[in-house]
Design an enzyme around this catalytic site. Structure first.
Site, PDB file in Angstrom:
ATOM      1  N   THR A  73     -10.976  -6.840  -4.295  1.00  0.00           N
ATOM      2  CA  THR A  73     -12.326  -6.803  -4.878  1.00  0.00           C
ATOM      3  C   THR A  73     -12.953  -5.422  -4.697  1.00  0.00           C
ATOM      4  O   THR A  73     -13.906  -5.083  -5.400  1.00  0.00           O
ATOM      5  CB  THR A  73     -13.231  -7.877  -4.228  1.00  0.00           C
ATOM      6  N   GLU A  74     -12.436  -4.622  -3.769  1.00  0.00           N
ATOM      7  CA  GLU A  74     -12.964  -3.270  -3.551  1.00  0.00           C
ATOM      8  C   GLU A  74     -12.248  -2.231  -4.427  1.00  0.00           C
ATOM      9  O   GLU A  74     -12.713  -1.093  -4.544  1.00  0.00           O
ATOM     10  CB  GLU A  74     -12.805  -2.866  -2.073  1.00  0.00           C
TER      11      GLU A  74
ATOM     12  N   ASP B 284       0.836  -1.206   0.000  1.00  0.00           N
ATOM     13  CA  ASP B 284       0.000   0.000   0.000  1.00  0.00           C
ATOM     14  C   ASP B 284       0.868   1.252   0.000  1.00  0.00           C
ATOM     15  O   ASP B 284       1.970   1.261   0.554  1.00  0.00           O
ATOM     16  CB  ASP B 284      -0.925  -0.028   1.232  1.00  0.00           C
TER      17      ASP B 284
ATOM     18  N   HIS C 239       2.069   3.379  -9.107  1.00  0.00           N
ATOM     19  CA  HIS C 239       1.883   1.948  -9.370  1.00  0.00           C
ATOM     20  C   HIS C 239       3.067   1.403 -10.172  1.00  0.00           C
ATOM     21  O   HIS C 239       3.556   0.305  -9.901  1.00  0.00           O
ATOM     22  CB  HIS C 239       0.561   1.710 -10.104  1.00  0.00           C
TER      23      HIS C 239
ATOM     24  N   LEU D 249      10.687 -20.469  -4.785  1.00  0.00           N
ATOM     25  CA  LEU D 249       9.699 -19.661  -4.055  1.00  0.00           C
ATOM     26  C   LEU D 249       8.367 -19.800  -4.764  1.00  0.00           C
ATOM     27  O   LEU D 249       8.320 -19.804  -6.003  1.00  0.00           O
ATOM     28  CB  LEU D 249      10.124 -18.187  -4.064  1.00  0.00           C
TER      29      LEU D 249
HETATM   30  C1  IPE Z   1      -5.378  -2.693   0.002  1.00  0.00           C
HETATM   31  O1  IPE Z   1      -5.067  -1.357  -0.172  1.00  0.00           O
HETATM   32  C2  IPE Z   1      -5.432  -3.390  -1.321  1.00  0.00           C
HETATM   33  C3  IPE Z   1      -4.142  -3.617  -1.961  1.00  0.00           C
HETATM   34  C4  IPE Z   1      -2.978  -3.265  -1.498  1.00  0.00           C
HETATM   35  C5  IPE Z   1      -4.216  -4.316  -3.225  1.00  0.00           C
HETATM   36  P1  IPE Z   1      -6.202  -0.242  -0.328  1.00  0.00           P
HETATM   37  O2  IPE Z   1      -5.496   1.043  -0.538  1.00  0.00           O
HETATM   38  O3  IPE Z   1      -7.175  -0.650  -1.362  1.00  0.00           O
HETATM   39  O4  IPE Z   1      -6.902  -0.305   1.090  1.00  0.00           O
HETATM   40  P2  IPE Z   1      -7.803   0.772   1.835  1.00  0.00           P
HETATM   41  O5  IPE Z   1      -8.829   1.263   0.858  1.00  0.00           O
HETATM   42  O6  IPE Z   1      -6.903   1.872   2.283  1.00  0.00           O
HETATM   43  O7  IPE Z   1      -8.376   0.028   3.002  1.00  0.00           O
HETATM   44  C1  IPE Z   2      -1.580   0.213  -3.297  1.00  0.00           C
HETATM   45  O1  IPE Z   2      -1.388   1.586  -3.343  1.00  0.00           O
HETATM   46  C2  IPE Z   2      -1.891  -0.374  -4.643  1.00  0.00           C
HETATM   47  C3  IPE Z   2      -3.268  -0.837  -4.775  1.00  0.00           C
HETATM   48  C4  IPE Z   2      -4.197  -0.794  -3.862  1.00  0.00           C
HETATM   49  C5  IPE Z   2      -3.645  -1.375  -6.058  1.00  0.00           C
HETATM   50  P1  IPE Z   2      -2.603   2.596  -3.333  1.00  0.00           P
HETATM   51  O2  IPE Z   2      -2.995   2.875  -4.744  1.00  0.00           O
HETATM   52  O3  IPE Z   2      -3.693   2.144  -2.458  1.00  0.00           O
HETATM   53  O4  IPE Z   2      -1.902   3.885  -2.728  1.00  0.00           O
HETATM   54  P2  IPE Z   2      -2.503   4.880  -1.659  1.00  0.00           P
HETATM   55  O5  IPE Z   2      -2.925   4.048  -0.495  1.00  0.00           O
HETATM   56  O6  IPE Z   2      -3.649   5.572  -2.313  1.00  0.00           O
HETATM   57  O7  IPE Z   2      -1.370   5.785  -1.341  1.00  0.00           O
HETATM   58 MG    MG Z   3      -4.104   2.396  -0.498  1.00  0.00          MG
END
Ligand code: IPE
Ligand code: IPE
Ligand code: MG
Length: 250
Positions: free
Chosen positions: A73-74, A27, A44, A138
């Site tokens: 999924t969200e 994240d 990304h 792995l």
């Molecule tokens: C969790 O991160 C999902 C992934 C890292 C793929 P999100 O950024 O989607 O989580 P929330 O919305 O902060 O809970």
């Molecule tokens: C994690 O980084 C990647 C995915 C959830 C796909 P984010 O895109 O959630 O980055 P922040 O949390 O908005 O900084």
């Molecule tokens: Mg995030």
């Protein structure tokens, strides 16, 4: 957020107590980009390097299984152009990294609901999974369009269908048989679950499997993750007392 863990340098690792299965919620890509005045997509893209460092680091430490949370999924709730970037990245990296993963002895699996994924990406997933199926260094699970609740509901449907068809008794539904219907069937639960980005939540990741995982939250954005952070997280894991509801002897 600092790009290094601000904790003191970790204790040297005990090679006999390296977790067999490490799971990571990757994240902070968006905030990494915003802090540089870049579009979220750049975050990304920058995250790809951290994925590589995590894979190599785990392999070198002797971790057997690495499960990375790449798309929940969200995450469909995001703007469609960002969803498109993430879908495109999955496809692009599967094509670009296949040979190198194969050379490095990494077995790749994509876990999640792939019905919603473009057919050409599904075909590439099948190619890479088949190509790397015998690799032993792995096991890399990439959780994509993955949700812990959806995974449990899917397992329940599998068991319910067996009961309906008379192949299975209701009394045979157990933690064991349900576990065998999850994407992680046959794998040990993750002992260590790392989340970067500063949030302290699971966001629907491995809800069943993480029941007794040690949680390590790192205050850094995913693109800044490197081997030192992995070692620091494993070191923290090794200093935890795991009790599983019991008591530890003095
Ligand atoms: C969790 O991160 C999902 C992934 C890292 C793929 P999100 O950024 O989607 O989580 P929330 O919305 O902060 O809970
Ligand atoms: C994690 O980084 C990647 C995915 C959830 C796909 P984010 O895109 O959630 O980055 P922040 O949390 O908005 O900084
Ligand atoms: Mg995030």
């Amino acid at each position: 957020m600092a790009s290094r863990n601000s904790q003191p340098s970790p204790e040297p690792l005990d090679p006999l107590r390296v977790p067999a299965h490490v799971a990571i919620i990757m994240d902070g890509n968006g905030r990494w980009a915003r802090s540089r005045g870049l579009p979220r997509a750049a975050g990304h893209r920058a995250g790809v390097g951290a994925v590589r460092r995590a894979i190599e680091g785990c392999r070198d430490l002797g971790v057997r299984i690495l499960t990375l949370y790449a798309f929940s999924t969200e995450n469909w709730r995001r703007p469609s152009d960002e969803v498109g970037v993430l879908m495109g990245l999955l496809h692009e990296r599967l094509v670009a990294e296949a040979e190198e993963l194969q050379r490095s002895g990494i077995r790749v699996r994509i876990v999640g609901d792939l019905d919603a994924i473009a057919p050409e990406t599904r075909a590439q997933i099948e190619r890479v999974e088949a190509m790397t199926v015998d690799n032993q260094a792995l096991l890399l699970n990439v959780a994509f369009n993955y949700g812990g609740r959806a995974e449990i509901a899917r397992a329940v449907r599998t068991l319910a269908a067996r009961v309906r068809d008379g192949r299975f008794g209701v009394e045979q539904i157990s933690e064991q048989t349900l576990s065998e219907c999850l994407y992680t069937a046959g794998l040990p639960d993750p002992e260590l679950l790392i989340r970067t980005g500063g949030e302290r939540r699971l966001s629907n990741f491995l809800l069943w499997q993480a029941a007794y995982a040690e949680l390590v939250f790192l205050d850094l954005y995913w693109p800044d993750f490197d081997r030192h952070h992995l070692v620091a997280a494993v070191s923290e894991y090794q200093q935890r007392q795991r009790r599983f509801g019991g008591v530890t002897s003095a």
